[in-house]
Scaffold this motif. Structure first.
Motif, PDB file in Angstrom:
ATOM      1  N   TRP A 177       0.112  -7.219  -1.622  1.00  0.00           N
ATOM      2  CA  TRP A 177       0.189  -7.968  -0.366  1.00  0.00           C
ATOM      3  C   TRP A 177      -1.076  -8.787  -0.112  1.00  0.00           C
ATOM      4  O   TRP A 177      -2.136  -8.505  -0.671  1.00  0.00           O
ATOM      5  CB  TRP A 177       0.413  -7.005   0.809  1.00  0.00           C
ATOM      6  CG  TRP A 177       1.493  -6.024   0.547  1.00  0.00           C
ATOM      7  CD1 TRP A 177       1.365  -4.679   0.345  1.00  0.00           C
ATOM      8  CD2 TRP A 177       2.885  -6.312   0.399  1.00  0.00           C
ATOM      9  NE1 TRP A 177       2.593  -4.108   0.097  1.00  0.00           N
ATOM     10  CE2 TRP A 177       3.551  -5.090   0.120  1.00  0.00           C
ATOM     11  CE3 TRP A 177       3.644  -7.482   0.472  1.00  0.00           C
ATOM     12  CZ2 TRP A 177       4.921  -5.008  -0.075  1.00  0.00           C
ATOM     13  CZ3 TRP A 177       5.015  -7.399   0.276  1.00  0.00           C
ATOM     14  CH2 TRP A 177       5.634  -6.181   0.009  1.00  0.00           C
ATOM     15  N   VAL A 178      -0.933  -9.743   0.779  1.00  0.00           N
ATOM     16  CA  VAL A 178      -2.107 -10.486   1.244  1.00  0.00           C
ATOM     17  C   VAL A 178      -2.984  -9.601   2.125  1.00  0.00           C
ATOM     18  O   VAL A 178      -4.143  -9.919   2.377  1.00  0.00           O
ATOM     19  CB  VAL A 178      -1.700 -11.758   2.024  1.00  0.00           C
ATOM     20  CG1 VAL A 178      -1.035 -12.768   1.111  1.00  0.00           C
ATOM     21  CG2 VAL A 178      -0.779 -11.419   3.205  1.00  0.00           C
ATOM     22  N   PHE A 179      -2.426  -8.474   2.587  1.00  0.00           N
ATOM     23  CA  PHE A 179      -3.156  -7.465   3.347  1.00  0.00           C
ATOM     24  C   PHE A 179      -3.360  -6.235   2.453  1.00  0.00           C
ATOM     25  O   PHE A 179      -2.681  -6.093   1.431  1.00  0.00           O
ATOM     26  CB  PHE A 179      -2.374  -7.060   4.592  1.00  0.00           C
ATOM     27  CG  PHE A 179      -1.815  -8.211   5.379  1.00  0.00           C
ATOM     28  CD1 PHE A 179      -2.655  -9.038   6.114  1.00  0.00           C
ATOM     29  CD2 PHE A 179      -0.446  -8.467   5.385  1.00  0.00           C
ATOM     30  CE1 PHE A 179      -2.139 -10.102   6.840  1.00  0.00           C
ATOM     31  CE2 PHE A 179       0.081  -9.526   6.105  1.00  0.00           C
ATOM     32  CZ  PHE A 179      -0.782 -10.351   6.836  1.00  0.00           C
ATOM     33  N   PRO A 180      -4.248  -5.317   2.826  1.00  0.00           N
ATOM     34  CA  PRO A 180      -4.390  -4.091   2.031  1.00  0.00           C
ATOM     35  C   PRO A 180      -3.089  -3.293   1.940  1.00  0.00           C
ATOM     36  O   PRO A 180      -2.782  -2.709   0.900  1.00  0.00           O
ATOM     37  CB  PRO A 180      -5.476  -3.311   2.779  1.00  0.00           C
ATOM     38  CG  PRO A 180      -6.285  -4.360   3.488  1.00  0.00           C
ATOM     39  CD  PRO A 180      -5.296  -5.413   3.881  1.00  0.00           C
ATOM     40  N   THR A 181      -2.329  -3.259   3.025  1.00  0.00           N
ATOM     41  CA  THR A 181      -1.015  -2.607   3.044  1.00  0.00           C
ATOM     42  C   THR A 181      -0.083  -3.444   3.903  1.00  0.00           C
ATOM     43  O   THR A 181      -0.521  -4.293   4.691  1.00  0.00           O
ATOM     44  CB  THR A 181      -1.082  -1.179   3.616  1.00  0.00           C
ATOM     45  OG1 THR A 181      -1.544  -1.235   4.976  1.00  0.00           O
ATOM     46  CG2 THR A 181      -2.012  -0.301   2.791  1.00  0.00           C
ATOM     47  N   LEU A 182       1.228  -3.189   3.781  1.00  0.00           N
ATOM     48  CA  LEU A 182       2.226  -3.921   4.562  1.00  0.00           C
ATOM     49  C   LEU A 182       2.855  -2.992   5.592  1.00  0.00           C
ATOM     50  O   LEU A 182       3.342  -1.905   5.257  1.00  0.00           O
ATOM     51  CB  LEU A 182       3.316  -4.483   3.657  1.00  0.00           C
ATOM     52  CG  LEU A 182       4.384  -5.319   4.370  1.00  0.00           C
ATOM     53  CD1 LEU A 182       3.801  -6.635   4.866  1.00  0.00           C
ATOM     54  CD2 LEU A 182       5.583  -5.579   3.451  1.00  0.00           C
ATOM     55  N   ASN A 183       2.857  -3.446   6.850  1.00  0.00           N
ATOM     56  CA  ASN A 183       3.469  -2.687   7.947  1.00  0.00           C
ATOM     57  C   ASN A 183       4.901  -3.128   8.184  1.00  0.00           C
ATOM     58  O   ASN A 183       5.260  -4.285   7.987  1.00  0.00           O
ATOM     59  CB  ASN A 183       2.669  -2.877   9.232  1.00  0.00           C
ATOM     60  CG  ASN A 183       1.261  -2.355   9.122  1.00  0.00           C
ATOM     61  OD1 ASN A 183       0.932  -1.557   8.240  1.00  0.00           O
ATOM     62  ND2 ASN A 183       0.389  -2.796  10.014  1.00  0.00           N
TER      63      ASN A 183
END
Length: 261
Positions: A177-183
């Motif tokens: 992901w573009v983030f560390p994790t996906l919510n």
């Protein structure tokens, strides 16, 4: 002004459905999102990169597409992005979508549904179970809306997705992901006739192995592929483009072997 706007929309739809000749492989890309991040446009850019024939349709400006319009195309990609409320997929109200039902009752229909949290508007947070006669069971192949990343994993989010093994769609790769994790990615338990495509990953992740992407061949011949996550949020465009290419190639190979196109 409202009359003029509606006239313009109707005229545009008439032009699209009557004046353009679509070859095998034509795609209707439906943006069904209230977010302001341009995620749908970014995801559609993968179709540009692959030089695929598609028409971009924005529900925010045009409302629901017509059944005639949906059936004009070989494949419908319906993108809800990260927005879990006010979706036209549910006809913008707390009801099942009769347009989607009518479309999928056509044996030639092929739908690729993509997005975080799209089950939330109709069913709230997970879990929820479904049986014969319900829209998720009959049309999407879902028996249980099982869990959401972040919401049901202690506020962690899913680190990455792994292709399920074995996998009917060849060439899929891990999705970061573009983030560390996906919510707020959704996971499901699916009908026996449905086949997993992607699952939650992470060595110590509590929801590891939960199905989030799968395809469902309906009894009448129509096909639904569901991604319970927003593909536009993957870490790089190459991964996004590769995934779109492998999935669209798979849809057309299924069409030729099952004779549903």
């Amino acid at each position: 002004m409202k009359y003029i706007k509606n006239f313009i929309i109707i005229t545009l739809l008439f032009f699209v459905t009557n004046s353009v000749s679509y070859s095998q492989g034509s795609i209707l890309f439906v943006e069904d999102s209230g977010d302001t991040f341009g995620n749908s446009r970014y995801l559609a850019s993968a179709l540009d990169s692959l030089e695929l024939d598609y028409f971009y349709y924005d529900t925010e400006t045009s409302g629901l597409p017509t059944l005639e319009m949906l059936t004009t195309f070989d494949l419908v990609i319906w993108h809800t992005s990260t927005w879990g409320v006010g979706l036209y997929f549910w006809e913008s109200v707390n009801t099942e979508n009769h347009l989607i039902k009518q479309y999928l009752d056509n044996p030639k229909a092929k739908l690729w549904l993509i997005g975080n949290d799209f089950m939330f508007q109709e069913y709230g947070g997970a879990p929820d179970t479904f049986s014969e006669g319900s829209f998720p069971y009959d049309y999407l192949g879902i028996t249980t809306y099982k869990a959401q990343s972040f919401g049901d994993d202690g506020g962690v989010g899913v680190p990455y997705l792994a292709p399920s093994s074995p996998n009917a769609v060849e060439g899929l790769t891990r999705i970061n992901w573009v983030f560390p994790t996906l919510n707020w990615a959704d996971s499901y338990e699916i009908r026996e006739t449905a086949t997993p495509i992607y699952e939650f990953g992470g060595d110590n992740y509590s929801l590891k192995g939960a199905t989030t992407g799968y395809f469902f061949p309906r009894e009448n011949g129509s096909t639904v592929l569901t991604f319970g996550f927003d593909l536009s949020l993957c870490s790089n465009k190459d991964t996004m483009v590769n995934t779109v290419q492998k999935v669209t190639d798979w849809f057309y190979s299924v069409s030729s072997t099952q004779n549903i196109a």
